[in-house]
Scaffold this motif. Sequence first.
Motif, PDB file in Angstrom:
ATOM      1  N   VAL A   1       0.545  -1.312   0.007  1.00  0.00           N
ATOM      2  CA  VAL A   1       0.251  -0.188  -0.009  1.00  0.00           C
ATOM      3  C   VAL A   1       0.667   1.400   0.073  1.00  0.00           C
ATOM      4  O   VAL A   1       0.743   2.276  -1.034  1.00  0.00           O
ATOM      5  CB  VAL A   1      -0.874  -0.055   1.404  1.00  0.00           C
TER       6      VAL A   1
ATOM      7  N   ARG B   1       3.545   2.906  -2.927  1.00  0.00           N
ATOM      8  CA  ARG B   1       2.571   3.072  -4.218  1.00  0.00           C
ATOM      9  C   ARG B   1       2.542   4.655  -3.958  1.00  0.00           C
ATOM     10  O   ARG B   1       2.337   5.303  -5.035  1.00  0.00           O
ATOM     11  CB  ARG B   1       1.222   2.588  -4.206  1.00  0.00           C
ATOM     12  N   MET B   2       2.334   5.099  -2.738  1.00  0.00           N
ATOM     13  CA  MET B   2       2.184   5.899  -2.755  1.00  0.00           C
ATOM     14  C   MET B   2       3.177   7.520  -2.458  1.00  0.00           C
ATOM     15  O   MET B   2       3.388   8.909  -1.806  1.00  0.00           O
ATOM     16  CB  MET B   2       1.443   6.431  -1.519  1.00  0.00           C
TER      17      MET B   2
ATOM     18  N   LEU C   1      -4.920   8.594   2.939  1.00  0.00           N
ATOM     19  CA  LEU C   1      -4.898   7.263   2.702  1.00  0.00           C
ATOM     20  C   LEU C   1      -4.610   7.005   4.411  1.00  0.00           C
ATOM     21  O   LEU C   1      -5.373   6.045   4.149  1.00  0.00           O
ATOM     22  CB  LEU C   1      -3.808   6.728   1.851  1.00  0.00           C
TER      23      LEU C   1
END
Lengths: 304, 389, 336
Positions: free
Chosen positions: A101, A104-105, A116
């Motif tokens: 998770v 990707r950010m 998020l």
Amino acid sequence: MPRPFLFPTRITPPVLPIIQGIVQVLFDGIAFGMLLFVMSVGLSITLGMMHFANLAHGVFAMLGGYVTVVLMHKAGVPFLETLPAAFVIVAIVSVPLERFVYRRMYSAKELDQVLLTVGIIYMAIAAAAYVWGPEPMAFALPDYLTRYRDIGSFSFSTYGALLLAIGTVITLVIFYGLERTRFGAMIRAAVDDRRVALGVGINVNRVFTITFAVGSGLAGLGGALGINALGLDPSFPIEYLVFFLIVVSIGGGGTVKGALAAALLLGLCDTAGKYYVPQTGAFIIYVVMLLVMLWRPNGLFGRP
Amino acid sequence: MRKLFGIAVATALVAAAGFAQADEPPLKIGVIMTYSGPFATYGHQADIGIQAWEKAHGDTITGRKIEFVRKDDTGLAPDVSKRVTQELAVRDKVDVIFGGCWSPNAFASAPIATQAKIPFFIIVAATDGIPAKSPYMVRVSQPVSAAVYTMGKWAAEQGWKTGYSAVVDYVLGTAGANAFKAGLDAGGGQVIGSVRIPVSNPDFTPYVQRVKQAHPQVVQLFMPAGALAEGFVKAYHDIGLAKDGINMVTGPLSETQPTNTLGDYVEGIYTGTNWIDNNTSPENQAFLKALHETQGPTFNPGFVAMDIWDALNITKQVVEEQQGKIDPDKMMSLLRGHQFTSPRGPIAFDQNGEIVQNVYLQQAVKVNGQMEMKLVQTLPMVKAPALTQ
Amino acid sequence: MTTEAQTTKAIADFRAQVRWQWYEPLFWLGAIAWYFLFPTYLPLGTQILCAALFALSLDLILGYGGIVSLGHTTFFGIGAYTAGLLAKHGWGEPITCLLAGGALAAIAGWICSFVIVRVQGVALLLVTLGINLVLYEAANKAYTITGGADGLQGIEFWKLFGVFDYDIYGRVSFVYTLAVVFVLFLVARRIVHSPFGLALKGMRENWKRMPALGAALRRHGALIFVLSAAIAGLSGALLAESVQFVALDSLGVQRSVDVLTMLIVGGTGVLYGSFVGATVYMVVRDQLADLNPAYWYFWIGLILVVIVLFTRNGLVGALSDATDWLKRRRGGGTAS
């Protein structure tokens, strides 16, 4: 013979409570600061290295708390022995989250990162309420940690001493690890300049995964240690979010020294404020935070 | 042929009428509670109360099936509370509402109860004077000042003439401190100091240290039940105030029995509550039996579950008195000024809808190595005192 | 393309943006249709409109000014308390209370703007949050004025225009709120499509280059912040009038996070994002909470994560991506 100036043999009664008070504030404040440091140092490093604003850091602390409580209640494991488990389990859990998770950010906008992680906080709160119920967890320290030891005219809590001891050990290990080991050098390189570090052949992603896991594990350890002082219920990640943010921003992202200084400052200000001017409540820490941020927007030890 | 048709129609009509009689419209009860967020435990407890009551009394009142419409007020949020009250009134058309988990929420909902003429049972909110805001409200929880005032007076009567207030730093805390001071004064004692503790407080040691230095004979703790109150009690125990001869009086400490969540920490502390779980009255035994049947034999009930239980019991009683028809004004006249029985003992509503009930003073003591709450004294039918704010 | 052609195209694009699009009247007709379609959902509709207006105010600084705030509810709360306090102390005329709320919030925004324009990044988050927390504590402490955690009691707003009383179905409230929100939307639309709005966009895109074009960054930043604070204050006052109650939650951090969530879910920098986000967020929350009051947080969190991970700019961004894709496919189809 002149009396030694620094060490009066007998403290006169009106002075004694004042000194007792000061010593008490110092001890409690530093112990509390150490707890905050253990919980938030991981956030500081991840913020400095990946510029990732992980507001969900408190989720790891909460998870550590639940690991300890569950082990104590369901398996009868003594409190101190649950602490390493809290560290390890939380560290392991954090790895897939980082891999699938968070990674990707890293290049995303700060705001998207905030949102998020807020989403993750909401999910964690609901999940914790589902699994462990919405009530605060019942928790009792073992007897030997609830006592107060008298040393001279001062009395210290064993629990506070434990926080101090663990905090000090962790600080030393972190400093040694960062300054003296090869892996520490890689972390420092990655914090300084990610691209250059990549260029010289450091596997920044792997370094980061490990750092993230250790930082999360420390948060879990802090959460487990802190149940007695902070309590434990599903809304923990929101309740103490402000504290993590304050430590990280006052210290400046990416510096262990900064996080330590900020945590101690926060612990001392909070304790002293409550002791001497309780009517101001939470004002003091907020005002201190505002002033520091305006004076040095990048934190006390942050680089511009 | 025509005759036959007429008979058929008549039969159909009779059948329809009979059917309608058997199939009474459901009795709709709106439940506005905090089901999410930090205080979700209130909603959880409310559901437990509902389950237990249905187990004991079935799911109908005078043949009308009870239908619960649950709404989440999301915590302290008067806007949400008012909106869901409106929705319960205009969309779900409920007959009765149980709600008011927070004082601002109850205040915001009060005008809707008045406009829509829906009897409204206040479940948790504790600020003095809420039910007086609408002629359709009664309170089944307890107002701040009643128990605190009485306990202050009681403390002074024990010879504890110097008191100290540790209260939560918001307006409810001030009310608590004022009521304690008034009670202690009335008994010939004196408050020598007070601290206000912020809601977002992680560390209680400094406050307890202050109390220790002031060295009163009794410290009053007034905090929301749960993490805050428990944190203070732990610090009180750890720093050893009890050993110094500083007694503690307080309201409820936890949603459930304090001995469960706090264990040995509560030793010696006096609590004043409107209910004791080991009350041997048949009402209380029925309540506990239903709880244990639905939640398991080791379940420890909380006060929200009992508030809901009482609200349902009282609703049943007054709806039966009206033969299943609910006329809001008639219902209010059957509530206000009347006495009912409850697991906590007798309770009554005064003309403003405020509750009058016993306060049970208990002390946590160790019996055979096990922490227990022991009844010290019952203060009967305590009313909220008229205090100047 | 030559530079000249590029300029012409840019001007044409700008003109096209300023013109009303086909979907815009539809959107507002939809809002009016809500009144007739969902007569028992009017209180929800009113609160969606208030939340959308609040999100719109945040969009002005975030989507157009590039200023991220974690404490925008400061101004929402100031507006709410101003209107509430006026009504409590004998002046309950709704429109003047509303304007007073906006005015006071604007003044507060002006004071804060001196600090805001000097910090960026995480420090900005913390400073806005810090200001909010200090104000919250102040309101909590000053319970003789604000009523503290009990909320402000004794608020009585007068009939709207001296004629329409706030009814239990929330009809008057809905129509009034919709009218105010529409007017303020027009104002916001005018602002972002003015040269000033363009300068803001430039500021957001390239902070370093704009001064070279002669744009006064700090002055622009401060101005949009004040405007945004005023609109936030108006939305707070509007909600206070429809609820007829004000409590500490209007200054709570949760509200700042909620409004940020709505805006991101909807999409930033497109004005309608705040309306789409507020509607989706509130309706989904309402429906989820009815389905399962205890655990709806989980699903809201999941929606948030999915939107951040898989859309470019919230739902509006996803929508425009989808229409672009459709157009391209159709275009490709005719070409072959």
